[in-house]
Design a protein around this motif. Structure first.
Motif, PDB file in Angstrom:
ATOM      1  N   ALA A  50       0.831  -1.208   0.000  1.00 28.11           N
ATOM      2  CA  ALA A  50       0.000   0.000   0.000  1.00 28.11           C
ATOM      3  C   ALA A  50       0.861   1.251   0.000  1.00 28.11           C
ATOM      4  CB  ALA A  50      -0.927  -0.013   1.210  1.00 28.11           C
ATOM      5  N   LEU A  51       1.930   1.253   0.791  1.00 29.05           N
ATOM      6  CA  LEU A  51       2.833   2.409   0.813  1.00 29.05           C
ATOM      7  C   LEU A  51       3.554   2.547  -0.518  1.00 29.05           C
ATOM      8  CD1 LEU A  51       4.257   4.757   2.146  1.00 29.05           C
ATOM      9  CD2 LEU A  51       5.812   3.108   3.248  1.00 29.05           C
ATOM     10  N   ALA A  52       4.009   1.424  -1.085  1.00 26.21           N
ATOM     11  CA  ALA A  52       4.691   1.476  -2.379  1.00 26.21           C
ATOM     12  C   ALA A  52       3.763   2.008  -3.470  1.00 26.21           C
ATOM     13  CB  ALA A  52       5.206   0.090  -2.748  1.00 26.21           C
ATOM     14  N   PHE A  53       2.514   1.537  -3.491  1.00 31.20           N
ATOM     15  CA  PHE A  53       1.542   2.056  -4.469  1.00 31.20           C
ATOM     16  C   PHE A  53       1.415   3.575  -4.339  1.00 31.20           C
ATOM     17  CE2 PHE A  53      -1.177  -2.089  -4.162  1.00 31.20           C
ATOM     18  CZ  PHE A  53      -0.178  -2.802  -4.795  1.00 31.20           C
ATOM     19  N   GLU A  78       4.339   6.795   9.232  1.00 27.61           N
ATOM     20  CA  GLU A  78       5.380   6.304   8.325  1.00 27.61           C
ATOM     21  C   GLU A  78       5.121   6.782   6.903  1.00 27.61           C
ATOM     22  OE1 GLU A  78       7.317   2.138   6.593  1.00 27.61           O
ATOM     23  OE2 GLU A  78       5.617   2.068   7.983  1.00 27.61           O
ATOM     24  N   ALA A  79       3.887   6.613   6.436  1.00 25.83           N
ATOM     25  CA  ALA A  79       3.547   7.045   5.087  1.00 25.83           C
ATOM     26  C   ALA A  79       3.704   8.556   4.949  1.00 25.83           C
ATOM     27  CB  ALA A  79       2.124   6.633   4.748  1.00 25.83           C
ATOM     28  N   ALA A 124      -4.935   6.353  -4.366  1.00 29.78           N
ATOM     29  CA  ALA A 124      -3.545   6.162  -3.946  1.00 29.78           C
ATOM     30  C   ALA A 124      -2.968   4.846  -4.437  1.00 29.78           C
ATOM     31  CB  ALA A 124      -3.454   6.219  -2.418  1.00 29.78           C
ATOM     32  N   ASP A 125      -3.767   4.045  -5.132  1.00 32.24           N
ATOM     33  CA  ASP A 125      -3.329   2.701  -5.506  1.00 32.24           C
ATOM     34  C   ASP A 125      -3.241   2.532  -7.015  1.00 32.24           C
ATOM     35  OD1 ASP A 125      -6.043   2.864  -5.950  1.00 32.24           O
ATOM     36  OD2 ASP A 125      -6.544   0.971  -4.967  1.00 32.24           O
ATOM     37  N   LEU A 126      -2.456   3.410  -7.645  1.00 30.83           N
ATOM     38  CA  LEU A 126      -2.251   3.379  -9.099  1.00 30.83           C
ATOM     39  C   LEU A 126      -0.764   3.189  -9.378  1.00 30.83           C
ATOM     40  CD1 LEU A 126      -4.558   6.420  -9.942  1.00 30.83           C
ATOM     41  CD2 LEU A 126      -5.097   4.008 -10.377  1.00 30.83           C
ATOM     42  N   PRO A 127      -0.220   2.007  -9.090  1.00 27.46           N
ATOM     43  CA  PRO A 127       1.232   1.829  -9.157  1.00 27.46           C
ATOM     44  C   PRO A 127       1.825   1.882 -10.562  1.00 27.46           C
ATOM     45  CG  PRO A 127       0.160  -0.281  -8.764  1.00 27.46           C
ATOM     46  CD  PRO A 127      -0.900   0.774  -8.633  1.00 27.46           C
ATOM     47  N   ALA A 128       0.993   1.775 -11.596  1.00 23.63           N
ATOM     48  CA  ALA A 128       1.486   1.851 -12.973  1.00 23.63           C
ATOM     49  C   ALA A 128       1.276   3.239 -13.590  1.00 23.63           C
ATOM     50  CB  ALA A 128       0.796   0.792 -13.838  1.00 23.63           C
ATOM     51  N   LEU A 129       0.874   4.215 -12.806  1.00 23.10           N
ATOM     52  CA  LEU A 129       0.478   5.529 -13.319  1.00 23.10           C
ATOM     53  C   LEU A 129       1.571   6.183 -14.158  1.00 23.10           C
ATOM     54  CD1 LEU A 129      -1.738   7.739 -13.260  1.00 23.10           C
ATOM     55  CD2 LEU A 129      -0.605   8.656 -11.221  1.00 23.10           C
ATOM     56  N   ARG A 130       1.183   6.634 -15.362  1.00 28.04           N
ATOM     57  CA  ARG A 130       2.071   7.393 -16.255  1.00 28.04           C
ATOM     58  C   ARG A 130       1.735   8.874 -16.181  1.00 28.04           C
ATOM     59  NH1 ARG A 130       2.899   1.982 -16.733  1.00 28.04           N
ATOM     60  NH2 ARG A 130       4.020   1.393 -18.622  1.00 28.04           N
ATOM     61  N   PRO A 131       2.725   9.740 -15.970  1.00 27.71           N
ATOM     62  CA  PRO A 131       2.451  11.181 -15.955  1.00 27.71           C
ATOM     63  C   PRO A 131       1.765  11.683 -17.217  1.00 27.71           C
ATOM     64  CG  PRO A 131       4.639  10.746 -15.079  1.00 27.71           C
ATOM     65  CD  PRO A 131       4.128   9.443 -15.622  1.00 27.71           C
ATOM     66  N   PRO A 215       8.875   2.199  -9.501  1.00 33.92           N
ATOM     67  CA  PRO A 215      10.034   1.617  -8.819  1.00 33.92           C
ATOM     68  C   PRO A 215       9.757   1.166  -7.394  1.00 33.92           C
ATOM     69  CG  PRO A 215      10.299   3.990  -9.066  1.00 33.92           C
ATOM     70  CD  PRO A 215       9.125   3.609  -9.897  1.00 33.92           C
ATOM     71  N   HIS A 216       8.892   1.873  -6.675  1.00 29.85           N
ATOM     72  CA  HIS A 216       8.617   1.488  -5.291  1.00 29.85           C
ATOM     73  C   HIS A 216       7.837   0.174  -5.234  1.00 29.85           C
ATOM     74  CE1 HIS A 216      10.144   5.255  -3.644  1.00 29.85           C
ATOM     75  NE2 HIS A 216       9.538   5.868  -4.645  1.00 29.85           N
ATOM     76  N   THR A 217       6.863   0.030  -6.119  1.00 35.37           N
ATOM     77  CA  THR A 217       6.097  -1.211  -6.157  1.00 35.37           C
ATOM     78  C   THR A 217       6.974  -2.373  -6.608  1.00 35.37           C
ATOM     79  OG1 THR A 217       4.054   0.002  -6.604  1.00 35.37           O
ATOM     80  CG2 THR A 217       4.072  -2.347  -7.149  1.00 35.37           C
ATOM     81  N   ALA A 218       7.810  -2.150  -7.623  1.00 34.13           N
ATOM     82  CA  ALA A 218       8.705  -3.209  -8.084  1.00 34.13           C
ATOM     83  C   ALA A 218       9.639  -3.658  -6.963  1.00 34.13           C
ATOM     84  CB  ALA A 218       9.505  -2.718  -9.289  1.00 34.13           C
TER      85      ALA A 218
END
Length: 259
Positions: A50-53, A78-79, A124-131, A215-218
């Motif tokens: 969740a934090l990585a996302f 922490e977040a 907050a949970d879009l780990p593949a998001l492209r700018p 990178p954080h999710t990976a």
């Protein structure tokens, strides 16, 4: 509250018709977040994911040329520390009354500092998001209230309110229908899959991996896979990774999103 590398602006340089947006991102305490990922990631793992996302979502939003600032609403210490270090403004969830109350509070905080700001609520949970894809969605969002449905077409990943319009968030189960009923306009863009692909389940995460995660999710998935290997059989054989297609030390192709 401003972006990491640029002074506050209200319009895109050279495009006075295109307003910059202030993005609000809500985040539950990590101990409570992503419960449906528990069976695949384990209890400690889901909080780390969740934090990585959130870090990948906020990082991509801050890199988006249509975004002026990102405000995160969270009570997780922490977040809050890590997201502030990434460049976000962090405010506590003062209402403590659920997702929509947190978003309304974030909107109030933004507009108290920037009256007339254009505000967009973003999951907050879009780990593949492209700018670049987020910029396309925001460019299509101007004028009143508008929203983008999630990948299944049932929920919402982004709700935008231009200057003079209240955000009036209605996130939650079946939020697409709720936002339509509230008078918000649906953004029907194609080719913005990274803005639609939120992650609640293992299947969602595999879909995000296919797009290419940040990178954080990976890195978080690498750690989970390594932990799984260490927890393998008595002979040291690796345990099966809960997310096929991702192995330690690998990154999904991402056109610049992954490190």
């Amino acid at each position: 509250m401003t972006k990491r590398t640029a002074p506050a602006q209200t319009e895109l340089p050279g495009r006075p018709d295109r307003r910059l947006w202030h993005v609000v991102v809500p985040l539950k305490p990590l101990a409570l977040a992503k419960s449906r990922l528990g069976p695949a990631a384990g209890e400690p793992g889901r909080g780390r994911l969740a934090l990585a996302f959130a870090l990948d979502t906020v990082g991509a939003a801050l890199d988006c040329p249509a975004v002026d600032s990102v405000t995160v609403v969270t009570d997780d210490a922490e977040a809050a520390g890590q997201l502030a270090a990434a460049g976000a403004r962090v405010v506590p969830d003062a209402p403590r009354a659920g997702l929509n109350a947190a978003l309304a509070h974030g909107e109030q905080c933004v507009r108290a500092a920037e009256p007339g700001a254009a505000v967009a609520a973003l999951n907050a949970d879009l780990p593949a998001l492209r700018p670049a894809e987020l910029a396309r969605v925001l460019a299509a969002a101007g004028g009143g209230r508008a929203f983008l449905a999630d990948a299944p077409g049932v929920g919402t990943t982004l709700l935008a309110a231009d200057a003079g319009a209240a955000l009036a968030p209605g996130f939650g189960v079946a939020s697409r229908a709720r936002h339509l009923a509230s008078g918000a306009r649906e953004i029907g863009l194609r080719g913005v899959d990274s803005v639609r692909q939120d992650v609640d389940t293992g299947a969602d995460l595999r879909a995000a991996l296919a797009l290419g995660v940040g990178p954080h999710t990976a890195a978080a998935l690498d750690r989970l896979a390594v932990c799984g290997r260490r927890a393998g059989g008595r002979d040291g054989e690796a345990a099966r990774c809960p997310f096929p297609g991702h192995a330690p030390g690998t990154r999904a192709a991402s056109d610049g999103v992954c490190g």
